[in-house]
Design a protein around this motif. Sequence first.
Motif, mmCIF file in Angstrom:
data_model
loop_
_atom_site.group_PDB
_atom_site.id
_atom_site.type_symbol
_atom_site.label_atom_id
_atom_site.label_comp_id
_atom_site.label_asym_id
_atom_site.label_seq_id
_atom_site.Cartn_x
_atom_site.Cartn_y
_atom_site.Cartn_z
ATOM 1 N N ASP A 91 0.920 -1.296 0.115
ATOM 2 C CA ASP A 91 0.225 -0.055 -0.191
ATOM 3 C C ASP A 91 0.764 1.230 -0.028
ATOM 4 O O ASP A 91 0.116 2.558 -0.235
ATOM 5 C CB ASP A 91 -0.984 -0.094 1.384
ATOM 6 C CG ASP A 91 -2.022 -0.655 0.818
ATOM 7 O OD1 ASP A 91 -2.163 -1.942 0.403
ATOM 8 O OD2 ASP A 91 -3.518 -0.550 1.368
ATOM 9 N N ILE A 92 2.055 1.220 0.206
ATOM 10 C CA ILE A 92 2.863 2.240 0.230
ATOM 11 C C ILE A 92 4.384 2.159 -0.247
ATOM 12 O O ILE A 92 4.901 1.107 -0.377
ATOM 13 C CB ILE A 92 3.227 3.119 1.540
ATOM 14 C CG1 ILE A 92 3.716 2.266 2.499
ATOM 15 C CG2 ILE A 92 1.924 3.774 2.044
ATOM 16 C CD1 ILE A 92 4.008 2.876 4.035
ATOM 17 N N TRP A 93 4.636 3.026 -1.393
ATOM 18 C CA TRP A 93 5.898 2.706 -2.169
ATOM 19 C C TRP A 93 7.182 2.865 -0.988
ATOM 20 O O TRP A 93 7.976 2.203 -1.418
ATOM 21 C CB TRP A 93 5.900 3.819 -3.118
ATOM 22 C CG TRP A 93 6.930 3.674 -4.132
ATOM 23 C CD1 TRP A 93 8.353 4.460 -4.164
ATOM 24 C CD2 TRP A 93 7.251 2.763 -5.141
ATOM 25 N NE1 TRP A 93 9.060 3.974 -4.986
ATOM 26 C CE2 TRP A 93 8.596 2.893 -5.745
ATOM 27 C CE3 TRP A 93 6.526 1.810 -5.819
ATOM 28 C CZ2 TRP A 93 9.220 2.470 -6.991
ATOM 29 C CZ3 TRP A 93 7.208 1.517 -7.033
ATOM 30 C CH2 TRP A 93 8.111 1.540 -7.682
ATOM 31 N N ALA A 94 7.151 3.840 -0.329
ATOM 32 C CA ALA A 94 8.291 3.994 0.470
ATOM 33 C C ALA A 94 8.114 3.349 1.771
ATOM 34 O O ALA A 94 8.704 3.860 2.915
ATOM 35 C CB ALA A 94 8.482 5.500 0.828
ATOM 36 N N GLY A 95 7.388 2.243 2.075
ATOM 37 C CA GLY A 95 7.384 1.509 3.169
ATOM 38 C C GLY A 95 8.752 1.404 3.974
ATOM 39 O O GLY A 95 8.645 1.389 5.275
#
Length: 1019
Positions: free
Chosen positions: A898-902
């Motif tokens: 759900d997030i690119w920069a997790g």
Amino acid sequence: MYCVGVMAQNVDVSGTVVDEQDQPVIGASVLQKGSSNGTVTDIDGNFSFKAPQGVTLVVSYIGYKTTEVKAGTGLKIKLQTNASELNEVVVTGYTTQRKADLTGAVSVVNVDELAKQNENNPMKALQGRVPGMNISADGSPSGSATVRIRGIGTLNNNDPLYIIDGVPTKAGMHELNGSDIESVQVLKDAASASIYGSRAANGVIIITTKKGKEGKVKVDVDASIAASMYAHKMDVLNAKEYGQVMWQAYVNDGMDPNTNGLGYHYDWGYDAQGHPVLNSLTMKKYLDAAGTTPAADTDWFKETTRTGVVQNYNVAVSSGSDRHSSYFSLGYYKNLGIIKSSDFDRYSARMNTEYKLIKDVLTIGEHFTLNRTSEVQAPGGFLENVLQFNPSLPVYTERGDFAGPVGGYPDRENPVARLSRNSHNRYTYWRTFGDAYVNLHLFKGFNLRSTFGLDYSQKQQRIFTFPVTEGTVANPKNAVEAKQEHWTKWMWNAVATYNFETGKHHVDAMAGIELNRQDDDYFSGYKEDYIILNPTYMWPDAGTGTAQAYGNGGGYSLVSYFGKLNYNYADKYLASFTLRYDGSSRFGKNNRYATFPSVSLGWRINQEKFLKDKQWLNDLKLRASWGATGNQEISNIARYTIYVSNYGVNENGGQSYGTSYDITGSNGGGQLPSGFKRNQLGNNDIKWETTTQTNLGLDFSIFNSSLYGSFDWYYKKTKDILVQMAGIAAMGEGSMQWINAGAMENRGVEFNVGYRKTTNWGLHYDLTGNISTYRNKITALPATVAANGTFGGNGVKSVIGHPMGAQVGYIEEGIFKSQDEVDNHAKQDGAAVGRMRWKDLNGDKVITEADQDWIYDPTPDFSYGFNVYLEYKNFDFTMFWQGVQGVDVISDLKRETDIWAGLNIGFLNKGKRLTEAWSATNPGSNIPALSLSDNNNEKRVSSYWVENGSYLKLRTIQLGYNLPNSVASRLAMQRMRFYISAQNLLTIHSKSFTGVDPENPNYGYPIPLNITFGINVTF
């Protein structure tokens, strides 16, 4: 003419009468209903005669329930034991009781149903079958599982105690052959478990293995083979989707996507509304300057997984007479896991014998099993690595080497290469487990039994470090650690029992003493630099580089005195009293011993005059109990002050400034002598952790035992919880100390019910279901730890009043859909359109740590199971469902979808959900907008990552067929059964759950779907 007419209507009637174990019933009466026409069964349980067409047959035999079926040919009639459940003998701790006399909360498990699940670990097969018992496991080939009885009861070890043929252990059940098990009883309340007081706070599971029965020699052969495959597979981005998502992240951040370092080139622009539009994307032919790593579209899940195969073979030979019994079995189990190179195999042998040397006066016997297991485990964090490795990287370079990260790709090992390097990290584990006993029966009612038990195991493993050759993670280091571990546990006890009856009074008394000792040790040698990188060659002697040696050992002793008194008046009023006195070397001299009492009462209401004549009521029993149990699961050296040397090496390879000191003033010349530092404070006042439990229960059986079940309510409180607490800085170095400083409570209810019947046309069915719920709460902890992250707090909010494992975090309120929402929200660093929005709980218009609240509760609303068993003629059908409702899961997996920069590391692969992230052209999405940076700190602990983990799983569905006895007998067989089954065939979960498998929500070994074909033969 009349006689001829009657004869014309007669037809052949034939069949076989068997008991509940499919053994023939000899001499059973089979009569035409309302007539004396009929016969009795022969030595093989067969019967045949002529009777008018369509009549009903009445089948009866002493000790069995009378059964009625419609006449026919080739019938198989199964008789049920009359009141078998009430008269069933149950092992409850050093002795046995009739099930009708039980006053504690004891669950008796149907072992036949466990066998249908084809699980390597019989405990794993118990999942969903015992109310109040929770079992969690992933799909690893070894089948290891975590068992919790009536919830989490302490802050340290929560494993139950296993008693196998009288020998206690806490070691893994997956190492023993489940086919050898005769019966399983689960002691859940303190009154039933307190006889094992010292280690029974987490419940007791009693396992009795098979023994020979009186009669002919019997040979049982069971064989099955299964195919394993992904039941749930995560969807990750392919190379094209990855490029599209990365492009969106770049343009969202106002950056040129063609500056990426991965070789992607984009043709893009803006539409009439000013929204960025991707026209096309291409990649360089080669990802590296040398032109050896071609661009690819690799499915890393496909490259690292396979269709697994599970084989299971068992043969058992048993016999018995009035003087002896013997049981011998051999087993082989092999599981090739669905992750390549992972596997588990087990060879097992068991021998159980018993001999009456002097009639019933002197009996000796033994239970002995030898098992060899071997396993290659999947590397730690492997599935996370598979998910993250970029799809545009190939498996191999054009030179045939493993491809790895090049250019701007992040440092990660090639998953296929990692499996290859891990494939030799196999351990071999030998375990011998058993006991020998002598039983003296001097006079009526008196027994004296002495048992010596042994549980010895050893583990051998070489842990290889092979050079990493791929890309920017290349590392030339090679090494091996050769490791040996040994665990020796022995037990001796002497138990005297005496029972007598006088009038309506029946008394059972028992007293005993037991000694337990455990010693563990390990040794290992480590060596680097091998000329030949071959496992056959790589032993420590062959290495030429750095050499190191390790080793450790420890143990503890336990002495116990115990007694129990059971009283039964008129089979109506029941009472039981237990007392156990334990001493453990793990505790200080001031509190080494503790006493664990219990009392339980029972009232068989159906035996009262006003109910005794009610034919529809078979059993109605009210139970009440209270008891105390103990926990000693701490370090063997917890009571000591510990000093350790810490010489160490500094980063330049020279001496460190740990515990070494230049006492000679040589200015560091030569070898510095090492001193010692304190590592732990001792505590001679630590004492037993104690759990008290109150239980109220009701057992019922009505309508000729067709409808049956039980209900239990319990309240469980643990005090003086053993915790290892860090001291404050003022206490100096090594101020860690074991103390008694916590309390916790559980309360819950359990209900199970069943209905069984045989119809007039021969269909036998048995439907059973159970449901349970509990609530857990920590009620006391030292203030210095109650609010820290170890217990889910944030430094301010205390875990007191919340369940173990609860978590504090921010409340996510969706994402900002417009600039107005951003402007009108509380001050939030990183706030922007498309970003997550945190709830301002305290209303101060600023998002801070004060806006955190309890967001995660690992305790389910309830757990349940439902089993259907049908039998018609030679066919049988089983379907078992298991479920959990209203449970939270924290999804680390969702951080990758759900997030690119997790992880704050760019260019790792992600899940396909990112293709649906919020953007100006996709404003309805609740998935945050793609960004190359995490300015909003969206990976923080928040309610966004907490999901509904409820599920309902079809654990087992099986169809079996028994070859007709007439055919089996011609093949010199007593019984032949074929079956086909499926495990984990179907999962139903909440629509809001975004992960792969709610039972295994993160990176555990995937739980596979198994399709099994098997055969059972008895000679």
